[in-house]
Design an enzyme around this catalytic site. Structure first.
Site, PDB file in Angstrom:
ATOM      1  CD1 TRP A 158      -0.120  -1.463   3.153  1.00 46.54           C
ATOM      2  CD2 TRP A 158       0.571   0.658   3.303  1.00 46.54           C
ATOM      3  NE1 TRP A 158       0.657  -1.347   4.276  1.00 46.54           N
ATOM      4  CE2 TRP A 158       1.096  -0.056   4.396  1.00 46.54           C
ATOM      5  CE3 TRP A 158       0.865   2.016   3.191  1.00 46.54           C
ATOM      6  CZ2 TRP A 158       1.898   0.535   5.366  1.00 46.54           C
ATOM      7  CZ3 TRP A 158       1.671   2.608   4.150  1.00 46.54           C
ATOM      8  CH2 TRP A 158       2.176   1.877   5.216  1.00 46.54           C
ATOM      9  CG  ASN A 159       5.127   1.204   0.749  1.00 52.82           C
ATOM     10  OD1 ASN A 159       4.790   0.495  -0.192  1.00 52.82           O
ATOM     11  ND2 ASN A 159       6.342   1.166   1.260  1.00 52.82           N
ATOM     12  CE  LYS A 182      -3.633  -9.559  -2.262  1.00 49.08           C
ATOM     13  NZ  LYS A 182      -3.743  -8.199  -1.683  1.00 49.08           N
ATOM     14  CB  ALA A 184      -2.020  -3.346  -0.296  1.00 52.00           C
ATOM     15  CB  SER A 239       5.819  -7.872   6.046  1.00 47.14           C
ATOM     16  OG  SER A 239       5.081  -9.064   5.902  1.00 47.14           O
ATOM     17  CD  GLU A 260      11.344  -3.757  -2.041  1.00 46.23           C
ATOM     18  OE1 GLU A 260      11.535  -3.691  -0.808  1.00 46.23           O
ATOM     19  OE2 GLU A 260      10.646  -2.967  -2.693  1.00 46.23           O
ATOM     20  CB  CYS A 294      11.068  -1.156   2.011  1.00 48.51           C
ATOM     21  SG  CYS A 294       9.474  -1.896   1.829  1.00 48.51           S
ATOM     22  CD  GLU A 392      11.021  -2.096   7.556  1.00 47.68           C
ATOM     23  OE1 GLU A 392      10.382  -3.155   7.423  1.00 47.68           O
ATOM     24  OE2 GLU A 392      11.318  -1.365   6.612  1.00 47.68           O
TER      25      GLU A 392
HETATM   26  C1  SIN Z   1      11.188   2.677  -3.417  1.00 41.84           C
HETATM   27  O1  SIN Z   1      11.857   3.441  -2.705  1.00 41.84           O
HETATM   28  O2  SIN Z   1      11.216   2.683  -4.624  1.00 41.84           O
HETATM   29  C2  SIN Z   1      10.304   1.650  -2.792  1.00 41.84           C
HETATM   30  C3  SIN Z   1      10.407   1.632  -1.378  1.00 41.84           C
HETATM   31  C4  SIN Z   1       9.605   0.551  -0.746  1.00 41.84           C
HETATM   32  O3  SIN Z   1       9.557  -0.578  -1.266  1.00 41.84           O
HETATM   33  O4  SIN Z   1       9.038   0.801   0.299  1.00 41.84           O
END
Ligand code: SIN
Length: 490
Positions: A158-159, A182, A184, A239, A260, A294, A392
């Site tokens: 979702w971020n 799919k 989030a 996660s 990732e 992330c 985190e």
């Molecule tokens: C990004 O910085 O391109 C993605 C960062 C992430 O996966 O949260």
């Protein structure tokens, strides 16, 4: 359909399967909420295994023709998709802000960022070369050619509701794979809008399929793909526990995986650093998306000689950040994504304070603004025993840890199961060489806080996962190598 759309024209509520917008087989729906207010924006399909299977069926039917399409024809479709995303950057940016909460400038920035991957892989589609292997025996020719892995299941967070799915779909389509996806449950609307533009760009039916599902139904829906031997690859951002689950469950059919995962990134400031540059770099990397990234620094190590000074310089800049809803043109930090996120942030700060951390800025919820706001926070005297050191936080919290020498800084930075991004600031050229080799991370920022680029390989080591996104390496994860050995040539 006009190519430039308003926000409301971009909203889709159904699944996209085999080139058609269809309700979930069960007819169920779930609400998507605006994190700034808690209000429901739209109801979308709450999919189950049946919908996931229908999507995989469509992707399987479409695969042979898409695999065999000329690379330049696949590239042309991706270029049209890129152009449509760019034409609709404002409306997409507003949609991201609405369902994810980031300020509009960041939402629009994410659109440009996501689009850059689509353009990059549109170009790369025409550069998927193989090798002619130097002859080993007379009468025998050996070649290696690259081919698409097959159906790809893309599961996204979702971020970054646009950029993360764009940088998975674009290389998959460029390579000749078909996709089931799919997004989030918190942010499905942006992904659906992106698929609408892909349809408009001429992606053939079945080549790209997207289903949405609530938190409860996502696991059984995705399980249908994990156990389907036609799905040859899973690409996931999210996660580490979920990444491990996907690896375990897909092991039965030995799928290719790109994971990732979580980061817990260290950010080291040495005594010899340019402190202004370090503060600016930390603000850029830490407060992007309010710390919900992330690669966001989670543990900031500052050498004893500059510890207090750096803390004061940072706290002044952090206290001046404007926290406001995305609709405020001056907003720099919006709401966090949901109640679970804000509760975790508050828990980490409370735990740190209970264990002796001093608050230099922030340190509280901002309930007057809405349910999910937290003040950007700087904490002094952080220790490895605190929860925010091992988990985190995914929020606007900067804990400052003190260290005395370089070896201690590297040891502390690496003292985590994770290894996605790391950062350090120093002006000593020998130290720069030593530390950049000593840090266990897939990405290292050296006197730089903004690392992401479509031209660079993004991904981690250790429990931050494997596989790379973006760059010339980013296509490899969607390709397999076929070795051709031809005999009787003499
Ligand atoms: C990004 O910085 O391109 C993605 C960062 C992430 O996966 O949260």
């Amino acid at each position: 359909m006009a190519s430039k759309l308003e926000l409301n024209d971009l909203i889709r509520r159904d699944n996209f399967i085999d080139g058609k917008w269809v309700a979930a087989a069960s007819g169920k729906r779930f609400g998507v909420t605006n994190p700034a207010t808690g209000e429901v924006i739209a109801d979308v399909a709450d999919s189950s295994e049946a919908d996931a299977r229908a999507a995989a069926d469509a992707a399987a039917r479409a695969f042979p023709a898409w695999r065999d399409a000329l690379p330049r024809d696949r590239a042309a479709v991706l270029h049209r998709w890129h152009d449509l995303i760019m034409e609709n950057a404002n409306a997409l940016g507003r949609l991201i802000s609405l369902e994810q909460g980031k300020p509009f400038a960041e939402g629009r920035g994410e659109v440009l960022y996501g689009a850059s991957y689509v353009k990059w892989f549109a170009d790369e589609a025409t550069r998927i070369y193989g090798d002619i292997i130097p002859q080993q025996q007379r009468g025998k020719r050996m070649t290696a050619v690259k081919e698409p892995v097959g159906i790809v299941a893309a599961i996204t967070p979702w971020n970054f509701p646009l950029a993360m799915i764009a940088r998975k779909i674009a290389p998959a389509l460029a390579a000749g794979c078909t996709v089931v996806g799919k997004p989030a449950e918190d942010t499905p609307l942006t992904a659906l809008a992106l698929v609408l533009l892909a349809q408009e760009a001429g992606v053939p039916p079945g080549v790209l399929n997207l289903i949405t599902a609530s938190r409860e139904n996502a696991v059984p829906a995705v399980a249908a793909w994990l156990h389907d031997s036609r799905v040859r690859k899973i690409t996931f951002t999210g996660s580490t526990p979920v990444g491990k689950y996907l690896a375990r469950e897909s092991a039965e059919t030995l799928k290719k995986l790109s994971l990732e995962l979580g980061g817990n990134a260290p950010f080291i400031v040495f005594d010899d650093a340019d402190l202004d540059a370090a503060v600016t770099g930390l603000l850029a990397s830490k407060f992007r998306n309010g710390g919900q990234t992330c690669v966001s620094p989670n543990r900031v190590y500052v050498q004893s000689g500059v510890y207090e000074k750096f803390g004061d310089m940072l706290a002044k800049r952090v206290a001046a950040l404007k926290v406001a809803p995305a609709t405020d043109p001056d907003a720099q930090i919006g709401p966090m994504i949901n109640a679970r996120a804000i509760d975790k942030i508050a828990r980490h700060v409370d735990d740190a304070v209970a264990q002796g951390a001093r608050i230099l800025a922030g340190g509280k919820r901002l309930d007057a603004l809405g349910p999910n706001y937290y003040a950007p926070t700087v904490l002094l005297d952080a220790t490895p025993q605190m929860q925010l050191s091992c988990e985190e936080t995914f929020g606007p919290i900067v804990p400052l840890f003190r260290f005395d020498d370089e070896a201690e800084a590297i040891r502390s930075a690496n003292d985590t199961p994770f290894g996605l991004a790391s950062y350090f600031y120093s002006q000593d050229i020998r130290r720069i060489d030593r530390v950049s080799r000593g840090l266990e991370a897939g990405i290292v920022g050296i006197n730089e806080g903004a690392l992401a680029s479509e031209a660079a390989p993004f991904g981690g080591v250790k429990e931050s996962g494997y596989g790379r996104e973006g760059s010339k390496y980013g296509l490899d994860d969607y390709l397999s190598i076929r070795y051709l050995c031809q005999g009787c040539l003499e």
